[in-house]
Scaffold this active site. Sequence first.
Site, mmCIF file in Angstrom:
data_model
loop_
_atom_site.group_PDB
_atom_site.id
_atom_site.type_symbol
_atom_site.label_atom_id
_atom_site.label_comp_id
_atom_site.label_asym_id
_atom_site.label_seq_id
_atom_site.Cartn_x
_atom_site.Cartn_y
_atom_site.Cartn_z
ATOM 1 N N LYS A 28 -19.876 -16.556 1.521
ATOM 2 C CA LYS A 28 -21.272 -16.230 1.839
ATOM 3 C C LYS A 28 -22.032 -15.612 0.680
ATOM 4 O O LYS A 28 -21.568 -14.658 0.070
ATOM 5 C CB LYS A 28 -21.286 -15.233 3.005
ATOM 6 C CG LYS A 28 -20.698 -15.771 4.285
ATOM 7 C CD LYS A 28 -21.007 -14.802 5.421
ATOM 8 C CE LYS A 28 -20.150 -15.078 6.621
ATOM 9 N NZ LYS A 28 -19.258 -13.982 6.932
ATOM 10 N N GLY B 219 -9.634 -7.921 -1.450
ATOM 11 C CA GLY B 219 -9.890 -8.962 -0.462
ATOM 12 C C GLY B 219 -9.235 -10.295 -0.782
ATOM 13 O O GLY B 219 -8.104 -10.361 -1.248
ATOM 14 N N ARG C 194 0.823 -1.214 0.000
ATOM 15 C CA ARG C 194 0.000 0.000 0.000
ATOM 16 C C ARG C 194 0.858 1.265 0.000
ATOM 17 O O ARG C 194 0.454 2.283 -0.558
ATOM 18 C CB ARG C 194 -0.959 -0.007 1.197
ATOM 19 C CG ARG C 194 -2.083 -1.002 0.967
ATOM 20 C CD ARG C 194 -3.090 -1.029 2.076
ATOM 21 N NE ARG C 194 -4.245 -1.835 1.674
ATOM 22 C CZ ARG C 194 -5.213 -2.189 2.470
ATOM 23 N NH1 ARG C 194 -5.205 -1.821 3.732
ATOM 24 N NH2 ARG C 194 -6.217 -2.923 2.025
ATOM 25 N N GLY D 131 -14.221 -4.133 0.504
ATOM 26 C CA GLY D 131 -15.602 -3.654 0.630
ATOM 27 C C GLY D 131 -15.938 -2.597 -0.403
ATOM 28 O O GLY D 131 -17.038 -2.591 -0.977
#
Length: 401
Positions: free
Chosen positions: A201, A358, A37, A381
């Site tokens: 999920k 992610g 990053r 996200g």
Amino acid sequence: MLNKKTVDDINVKGKKVLVRCDFNVPLKDGQITDENRLVAALPTIKKLINDGGKVILCSHLGKPKGEPKPELTLAPVAKRLSELLDKEVVFAADPEVVGPNAKAAVEAMNDGDVVLLENTRYRVEETKNGEAFSKDLASLCEVFVNDAFGTAHRAHCSNVGVSELVDTAVVGYLMQKEIDFLGNAVENPVRPFVAILGGAKVADKLNVINNLLEKCDTLIIGGGMAYTFLKAKGYEIGMSLVDDEKIDYCKEMMEKAEKLGKKLLLPIDTTIAKDFPTPIDAEIEVSVVPSNEIPADMQGLDIGTKTAALFADAVLTAKTVVWNGPMGVFENPTLAKGTLTVAKALADADATTIIGGGDSAAAVNQLGFGDKMSHISTGGGASLEFLEGKELPGVAAANNK
């Protein structure tokens, strides 16, 4: 949301420029263990230095929940950035972030100097977008640059609040790249457009499935979420992961795909085992069975070999591919084969390939295909919300062109 002013559209010479970066890096004993990053932020920072701006950097790190936590200080980031930029990055160690040290450091800046503020989440207002902290940040600068895509789906002081209090608010190179790749992939893709969704999920990806079905030509579903779809088709899924509350939703999505004339690909065979591996990378005995023949006492932990080939073929015909979520328990070498086959297909495809942050980013990098992708998103996200077609507050807050 796709047409924002960038650092290339402004003149910062002699101006104080506050830059919101994503320096939320993993630390172990005060040492940075993965500096991706920091490296990703360098082009925007160097551009502003070279243009003669007075560059004030800010970021959050971890979740200090509104109080100063010494283990979450940005001091190690200032040290490493100084080395990467080959020039001193002055660290303003104020527990209140904008305090006497920050004000004095900014006051003393010459053109091209760099100051780093303390962790923005030391202030309780940060995550609530409280006005007092936004005003403190705005008092330091004349220009605001947002280059933190990872928090773009949140309205915080350091990315949204401050932008409303300055005349010039633009995006940096990292943000621009995310907007270009993710935004354009969803809004104006080169076709055929194939979207791949995986991960555990269904609930996390409900709106993504719904939005992408309208935009893509083929939607591929793998990973743990596939078993809820298989159960919705009336298959026996044994002890596999399932979300019983979402079975009707999966039926609706399959009907929607049919109505819109879209291909929805589900696993035709499954790699099964008796139990989930513990530890996660432990040796495990597996077998591959058709998706409608999973024994009652077994669970699916990866797509099967025929499915991997089916999915890879779909990817190889595409011109745009967006992938979010692994095909199985990729942390285990035996159960990484599905994810590996799909990753290899993306690497070989003559297409724009976009990995939505992610776990998929971790999987692609871990398997050694990171440099073969057109774009790997820096936000988990945030990239999901972009794929849902939502407006991201951190992007919307920048000035339009």
